[in-house]
Design an enzyme around this catalytic site. Structure first.
Site, mmCIF file in Angstrom:
data_model
loop_
_atom_site.group_PDB
_atom_site.id
_atom_site.type_symbol
_atom_site.label_atom_id
_atom_site.label_comp_id
_atom_site.label_asym_id
_atom_site.label_seq_id
_atom_site.Cartn_x
_atom_site.Cartn_y
_atom_site.Cartn_z
ATOM 1 C CE LYS A 145 -1.725 -1.399 3.829
ATOM 2 N NZ LYS A 145 -2.480 -1.522 5.101
ATOM 3 C CB THR A 198 -5.274 8.540 7.886
ATOM 4 O OG1 THR A 198 -4.118 8.946 8.637
ATOM 5 C CG2 THR A 198 -5.531 9.522 6.771
ATOM 6 N N GLY A 236 -6.670 4.011 11.533
ATOM 7 C CA GLY A 236 -7.487 2.827 11.254
ATOM 8 C C GLY A 236 -7.677 2.531 9.772
ATOM 9 C CB THR A 237 -6.209 4.033 6.697
ATOM 10 O OG1 THR A 237 -6.514 5.343 7.156
ATOM 11 C CG2 THR A 237 -6.441 3.956 5.217
ATOM 12 N N GLY A 238 -5.596 1.121 7.559
ATOM 13 C CA GLY A 238 -5.138 -0.233 7.198
ATOM 14 C C GLY A 238 -6.091 -1.301 7.700
ATOM 15 C CB CYS A 239 -7.923 -1.657 10.920
ATOM 16 S SG CYS A 239 -6.538 -1.301 12.005
#
Ligand code: PXL
Length: 262
Positions: A174, A207, A209-212
């Protein structure tokens, strides 16, 4: 049809990341969500103030009882914290023949706090990555797994190939931490082919918690039996929506907005 997704991850008391982000995301896709909690964090938008891990065997027990009774259509992992937890999660994935496994190899929170002991990275690589359908490292996590510098798209692709050689069937590196000309490039490597997902960079501090959210959205779509690449595309566009829909809460990195509001 009722689809079931399980997250194996840490709790964020601030509600923005971890288990809380995952369950909101599962709900946004109409999927029934279950949660195996690996670790409790005392956390808000500014940082992680305390971490209290479950034992590996208790994590295993949580997985066992939900899989044996309710059943799961797809599973994701988030914060795993230490080697004992990783070994027990890997054992459960094998024992219960879980095939749709998405690994978000969480290492460091947005605030800079460590969520995985550096000594546990080896266990992640040896025990868990070979069991995964999809792994979703950000640039920093990809660097740690590959042991190389990542400066451009070419490096991202080399790293994705290397991680796939560790046993992940599909790798998404990512690019959110390395915008190029105001665009974010995610490199997807699957079946010996690369796909680039390109989105405008959103300049916001909210941002957390974006990956979660991204990995949970992929998991929800896999649970619904959508094709792997379609699941990734839908999830990426959902993440863009949730970032743009951010909730300006707290004094640090605020959470995403997971739902449409009226
Ligand atoms: O975003 C990674 C992450 C995962 N899990 C928990 C977290 C965070 C980031 O803060 O707190 C519990």
């Amino acid at each position: 049809m009722l689809y079931r997704a399980l997250t194996i991850a840490g709790s964020d008391s601030g509600g923005g990341a971890g288990i809380q982000a995952d369950l909101k995301t599962f709900s946004a896709f109409g999927v029934y969500g279950m949660s195996v909690i690996t670790s409790l964090t005392a956390q808000n938008t500014k940082g992680v103030y305390g971490i209290y891990d479950a034992t590996g065997s208790f994590v295993y027990e949580q997985i066992k009882v939900v899989v044996e009774d309710i059943g799961v259509d797809a599973v994701k992992t988030g914060m795993l914290s230490n080697e004992d937890i990783i070994i027990n999660v890997a054992k459960a994935i094998r024992d219960f023949n879980i095939e749709k496994l998405v690994i978000d190899p969480v290492m460091v929170a947005k605030s800079g706090d460590l969520l995985l002991k550096p000594s546990a990275i080896e266990a992640l690589i040896k025990e868990l990555i070979p069991l995964s359908l999809i792994i979703t490292p950000n640039i920093n996590e990809a660097k740690k797994i590959c042991n190389i510098e990542i400066r451009n798209l070419h490096d991202m692709k080399e790293c994705a190939k290397f991680i796939s050689s560790l046993g992940a069937k599909c790798v998404i590196v990512k690019g959110g931490h390395m915008p190029l000309e105001n665009k974010v490039f995610d490199v997807v490597y699957y079946n010996n082919e690369f796909i680039e997902l390109v989105y405008p960079y959103v300049d916001t501090k909210n941002t957390h918690g974006t990956g979660c959210t991204y990995s949970a959205a992929i998991t929800a779509n896999l649970a619904k039996n959508r094709h792997i690449i379609k699941s990734i595309r839908i999830a990426r566009s959902y993440v863009q929506f949730a970032i743009e829909n951010n909730l300006d809460l707290g004094g640090g990195h605020g959470p995403l907005g997971h739902f449409l509001t009226i």
